[in-house]
Design an enzyme around this catalytic site. Structure first.
Site, PDB file in Angstrom:
ATOM      1  N   PRO A 138       0.858  -1.191   0.000  1.00  0.00           N
ATOM      2  CA  PRO A 138       0.000   0.000   0.000  1.00  0.00           C
ATOM      3  C   PRO A 138       0.893   1.239   0.000  1.00  0.00           C
ATOM      4  O   PRO A 138       1.848   1.304   0.778  1.00  0.00           O
ATOM      5  CB  PRO A 138      -0.774  -0.105   1.314  1.00  0.00           C
ATOM      6  CG  PRO A 138      -0.084  -1.126   2.145  1.00  0.00           C
ATOM      7  CD  PRO A 138       0.810  -1.931   1.267  1.00  0.00           C
TER       8      PRO A 138
ATOM      9  N   ALA B 218       0.364   5.368  -0.019  1.00  0.00           N
ATOM     10  CA  ALA B 218      -0.514   6.543  -0.033  1.00  0.00           C
ATOM     11  C   ALA B 218      -0.050   7.517  -1.120  1.00  0.00           C
ATOM     12  O   ALA B 218       1.132   7.851  -1.206  1.00  0.00           O
ATOM     13  CB  ALA B 218      -0.489   7.211   1.332  1.00  0.00           C
TER      14      ALA B 218
ATOM     15  N   GLN C 283      -6.601  -1.449   2.090  1.00  0.00           N
ATOM     16  CA  GLN C 283      -6.063  -1.294   3.447  1.00  0.00           C
ATOM     17  C   GLN C 283      -6.845  -0.226   4.192  1.00  0.00           C
ATOM     18  O   GLN C 283      -7.108   0.855   3.645  1.00  0.00           O
ATOM     19  CB  GLN C 283      -4.585  -0.916   3.429  1.00  0.00           C
ATOM     20  CG  GLN C 283      -3.986  -1.012   4.834  1.00  0.00           C
ATOM     21  CD  GLN C 283      -2.603  -0.415   4.941  1.00  0.00           C
ATOM     22  OE1 GLN C 283      -2.410   0.763   4.677  1.00  0.00           O
ATOM     23  NE2 GLN C 283      -1.641  -1.219   5.325  1.00  0.00           N
TER      24      GLN C 283
ATOM     25  N   CYS D  88       1.642   2.526  10.393  1.00  0.00           N
ATOM     26  CA  CYS D  88       1.861   3.889   9.891  1.00  0.00           C
ATOM     27  C   CYS D  88       2.590   4.743  10.945  1.00  0.00           C
ATOM     28  O   CYS D  88       2.149   4.843  12.092  1.00  0.00           O
ATOM     29  CB  CYS D  88       0.539   4.542   9.498  1.00  0.00           C
ATOM     30  SG  CYS D  88       0.820   6.206   8.837  1.00  0.00           S
TER      31      CYS D  88
ATOM     32  N   LYS E  83      -0.705  -5.450   8.463  1.00  0.00           N
ATOM     33  CA  LYS E  83       0.656  -4.986   8.126  1.00  0.00           C
ATOM     34  C   LYS E  83       1.181  -4.215   9.337  1.00  0.00           C
ATOM     35  O   LYS E  83       0.516  -3.290   9.809  1.00  0.00           O
ATOM     36  CB  LYS E  83       0.617  -4.098   6.887  1.00  0.00           C
ATOM     37  CG  LYS E  83       1.989  -3.594   6.449  1.00  0.00           C
ATOM     38  CD  LYS E  83       1.902  -3.044   5.030  1.00  0.00           C
ATOM     39  CE  LYS E  83       3.206  -2.449   4.550  1.00  0.00           C
ATOM     40  NZ  LYS E  83       3.404  -1.073   5.024  1.00  0.00           N
TER      41      LYS E  83
ATOM     42  N   ASN F  67       8.825  -7.174   4.329  1.00  0.00           N
ATOM     43  CA  ASN F  67       8.798  -5.898   3.608  1.00  0.00           C
ATOM     44  C   ASN F  67       9.935  -4.992   4.092  1.00  0.00           C
ATOM     45  O   ASN F  67      10.226  -4.932   5.274  1.00  0.00           O
ATOM     46  CB  ASN F  67       7.436  -5.225   3.826  1.00  0.00           C
ATOM     47  CG  ASN F  67       7.425  -3.755   3.404  1.00  0.00           C
ATOM     48  OD1 ASN F  67       7.131  -2.877   4.209  1.00  0.00           O
ATOM     49  ND2 ASN F  67       7.743  -3.482   2.157  1.00  0.00           N
ATOM     50  N   GLY F  68      10.513  -4.276   3.124  1.00  0.00           N
ATOM     51  CA  GLY F  68      11.519  -3.261   3.447  1.00  0.00           C
ATOM     52  C   GLY F  68      12.790  -3.419   2.639  1.00  0.00           C
ATOM     53  O   GLY F  68      13.413  -4.489   2.651  1.00  0.00           O
TER      54      GLY F  68
ATOM     55  N   ARG G  33       8.742   1.273  -2.279  1.00  0.00           N
ATOM     56  CA  ARG G  33       9.431   2.285  -3.092  1.00  0.00           C
ATOM     57  C   ARG G  33      10.110   1.694  -4.319  1.00  0.00           C
ATOM     58  O   ARG G  33      10.169   2.349  -5.365  1.00  0.00           O
ATOM     59  CB  ARG G  33      10.433   3.043  -2.218  1.00  0.00           C
ATOM     60  CG  ARG G  33       9.752   3.977  -1.229  1.00  0.00           C
ATOM     61  CD  ARG G  33      10.708   4.429  -0.176  1.00  0.00           C
ATOM     62  NE  ARG G  33      11.213   3.297   0.592  1.00  0.00           N
ATOM     63  CZ  ARG G  33      12.191   3.372   1.480  1.00  0.00           C
ATOM     64  NH1 ARG G  33      12.784   4.526   1.715  1.00  0.00           N
ATOM     65  NH2 ARG G  33      12.577   2.295   2.147  1.00  0.00           N
TER      66      ARG G  33
HETATM   67  C1  LIG Z   1       4.954   7.381  -0.200  1.00  0.00           C
HETATM   68  C2  LIG Z   1       4.673   6.211   0.724  1.00  0.00           C
HETATM   69  C3  LIG Z   1       3.362   5.935   1.086  1.00  0.00           C
HETATM   70  C4  LIG Z   1       3.075   4.863   1.945  1.00  0.00           C
HETATM   71  N1  LIG Z   1       1.783   4.578   2.256  1.00  0.00           N
HETATM   72  C5  LIG Z   1       1.493   3.483   3.021  1.00  0.00           C
HETATM   73  C6  LIG Z   1       0.149   3.119   3.305  1.00  0.00           C
HETATM   74  O1  LIG Z   1      -0.814   3.742   2.853  1.00  0.00           O
HETATM   75  N2  LIG Z   1      -0.041   2.025   4.096  1.00  0.00           N
HETATM   76  C7  LIG Z   1       1.008   1.270   4.592  1.00  0.00           C
HETATM   77  O2  LIG Z   1       0.781   0.283   5.300  1.00  0.00           O
HETATM   78  N3  LIG Z   1       2.272   1.607   4.335  1.00  0.00           N
HETATM   79  C8  LIG Z   1       2.536   2.676   3.554  1.00  0.00           C
HETATM   80  N4  LIG Z   1       3.831   2.965   3.256  1.00  0.00           N
HETATM   81  C9  LIG Z   1       4.909   2.063   3.713  1.00  0.00           C
HETATM   82  C10 LIG Z   1       5.233   1.025   2.639  1.00  0.00           C
HETATM   83  O3  LIG Z   1       4.115   0.221   2.344  1.00  0.00           O
HETATM   84  C11 LIG Z   1       6.412   0.128   3.075  1.00  0.00           C
HETATM   85  O4  LIG Z   1       6.047  -0.552   4.242  1.00  0.00           O
HETATM   86  C12 LIG Z   1       7.690   0.916   3.339  1.00  0.00           C
HETATM   87  O5  LIG Z   1       7.900   1.896   2.347  1.00  0.00           O
HETATM   88  C13 LIG Z   1       8.904  -0.031   3.384  1.00  0.00           C
HETATM   89  O6  LIG Z   1       9.053  -0.697   2.162  1.00  0.00           O
HETATM   90  P1  LIG Z   1      10.178  -0.262   1.074  1.00  0.00           P
HETATM   91  O7  LIG Z   1      11.487  -0.226   1.806  1.00  0.00           O
HETATM   92  O8  LIG Z   1      10.075  -1.345   0.004  1.00  0.00           O
HETATM   93  O9  LIG Z   1       9.798   1.093   0.563  1.00  0.00           O
HETATM   94  C14 LIG Z   1       4.133   4.048   2.440  1.00  0.00           C
HETATM   95  C15 LIG Z   1       5.454   4.353   2.075  1.00  0.00           C
HETATM   96  C16 LIG Z   1       5.734   5.409   1.238  1.00  0.00           C
HETATM   97  C17 LIG Z   1       7.163   5.684   0.851  1.00  0.00           C
END
Ligand SMILES: Cc1cc2nc3c(=O)[nH]c(=O)nc-3n(C[C@H](O)[C@H](O)[C@H](O)COP(=O)(O)O)c2cc1C
Length: 314
Positions: free
Chosen positions: A21, A23, A76, A106, A144, A206-207, A231
């Site tokens: 997810p 945002a 979500q 969050c 999550k 995740n991450g 990302r």
């Molecule tokens: C711009 C942005 C918006 C995000 N929006 C949500 C969201 O709506 N819900 C959620 O559970 N996590 C949200 N996240 C977190 C991501 O889902 C993810 O857990 C986090 O970026 C780590 O993963 P990554 O290292 O692959 O980016 C958001 C992250 C970013 C950067």
């Protein structure tokens, strides 16, 4: 990486590589694009359960699904009030979705100050009540979470067990604490602790996945059942094809189709602002990326964007 299907309750995903997810980004068109490239499951951005219960049109718009979407649909929601959360799960607005994911990670103050998102990591009883009430809606319920609010108090194993015991059908663990927001190393030991703490439900890691090797490493180090990419997908949605061994196809054509579909479903203004930002991510690492990004940001219409993109080698 080890590719499998994932069983979530009674449902089965075609791959174990999921789109997170996001945002402001994981809208219907982007989700469909990622699904077609190999994402086994994609999530809407988080929406407020309270706003849904109050019939907010703006919130409902975030839940739009393209009629051509071929996969399981997951949305979500966030909230701290179990009654609102259950009513949201039972609402018409969520009827099109097979899976409802609960945001318990969050890190934004405006969310956690209301007891929502990552604040639930500190309140296991409230979190458990939310999951069990949402489950009563009959929906497939996933969670999550993060690994804790800070490094002095990891909660992952205990939290994972609570999720399973409360009826969650899957858990995704973002391997960072709340205070790190999105920065720093991913703690794969804590994700592994979640995996080891549950018996029945799949755990998704995740991450920090930005390439095929990152996905492979996170799977191996955590023993998770699958991975979720956030990302990394914004910079390179074709990463899903790379990881799942699919043909990425004509990338420039895909971006042009994405612009057209975004314009059709969300309007010219949104499509222009959104796509010039996203295309700016797509060109990261390319020769002349900085000047390209500047040109993209200066586009005033989607037509100008399309003309510029027609000359970019993605
Ligand atoms: C711009 C942005 C918006 C995000 N929006 C949500 C969201 O709506 N819900 C959620 O559970 N996590 C949200 N996240 C977190 C991501 O889902 C993810 O857990 C986090 O970026 C780590 O993963 P990554 O290292 O692959 O980016 C958001 C992250 C970013 C950067």
């Amino acid at each position: 990486m080890r590719l499998t299907q994932i069983k979530i309750g009674e449902l089965t995903t075609p791959t174990n590589v999921f789109l997170a997810p996001l945002a402001g980004y994981s809208n219907a068109v982007f989700r469909e694009m990622c699904y077609n490239l190999g994402a086994g499951l994609t999530f809407t951005e988080m929406v407020s359960a309270k706003a849904l219960c109050r019939g907010s049109k703006k919130t409902e718009d975030l839940l739009y699904v393209t009629p051509t979407y071929g996969g399981l649909k997951a949305c979500q929601i966030f909230g701290a009030d179990h009654d609102y959360m259950r009513r949201a799960c039972e609402s018409e607005a969520l009827a099109p979705f097979d899976i409802v994911d609960i945001n318990m990670g969050c890190p934004m103050p405006k969310i956690y100050k209301n007891g929502e998102g990552s604040e639930l990591l500190k309140n296991l009883d409230t979190a458990a009540m939310i999951i069990s009430q949402c489950k009563k809606s009959g929906k497939t319920i996933t969670v999550k979470c993060r690994i804790g609010v800070d490094e002095s108090n990891y909660v992952t194993a205990q939290f994972a067990k609570m999720c399973e015991d409360s009826g969650a059908d899957m858990l995704t663990v973002h391997g960072r604490t709340r205070d790190k927001i999105y920065a720093g190393e991913v703690n794969w030991r804590e994700i592994a602790a979640a995996k080891n703490a549950v018996k029945r439900i799949p755990v998704i890691a995740n991450g920090g996945i930005f390439c095929v090797t990152d996905a492979e490493k996170l799977m191996v180090k955590t023993g998770a059942d699958g991975v979720m990419i956030a990302r990394g997908a914004l910079f390179n949605p074709w990463l899903f094809a790379e990881i799942t061994g699919r043909d990425a196809g004509d990338k420039r054509g895909a971006v042009l189709r994405q612009i057209a579909a975004t314009r059709e479903t969300m309007g010219e203004r949104f499509a222009c602002v959104y796509m010039r930002k996203l295309a700016g991510f797509y060109v990261k690492g390319k020769t002349g990326a900085t000047s390209l990004r500047l040109k993209l940001l200066n586009c005033k219409t989607t037509q100008e964007l399309e003309e510029l993109i027609a000359d970019i080698d993605f």
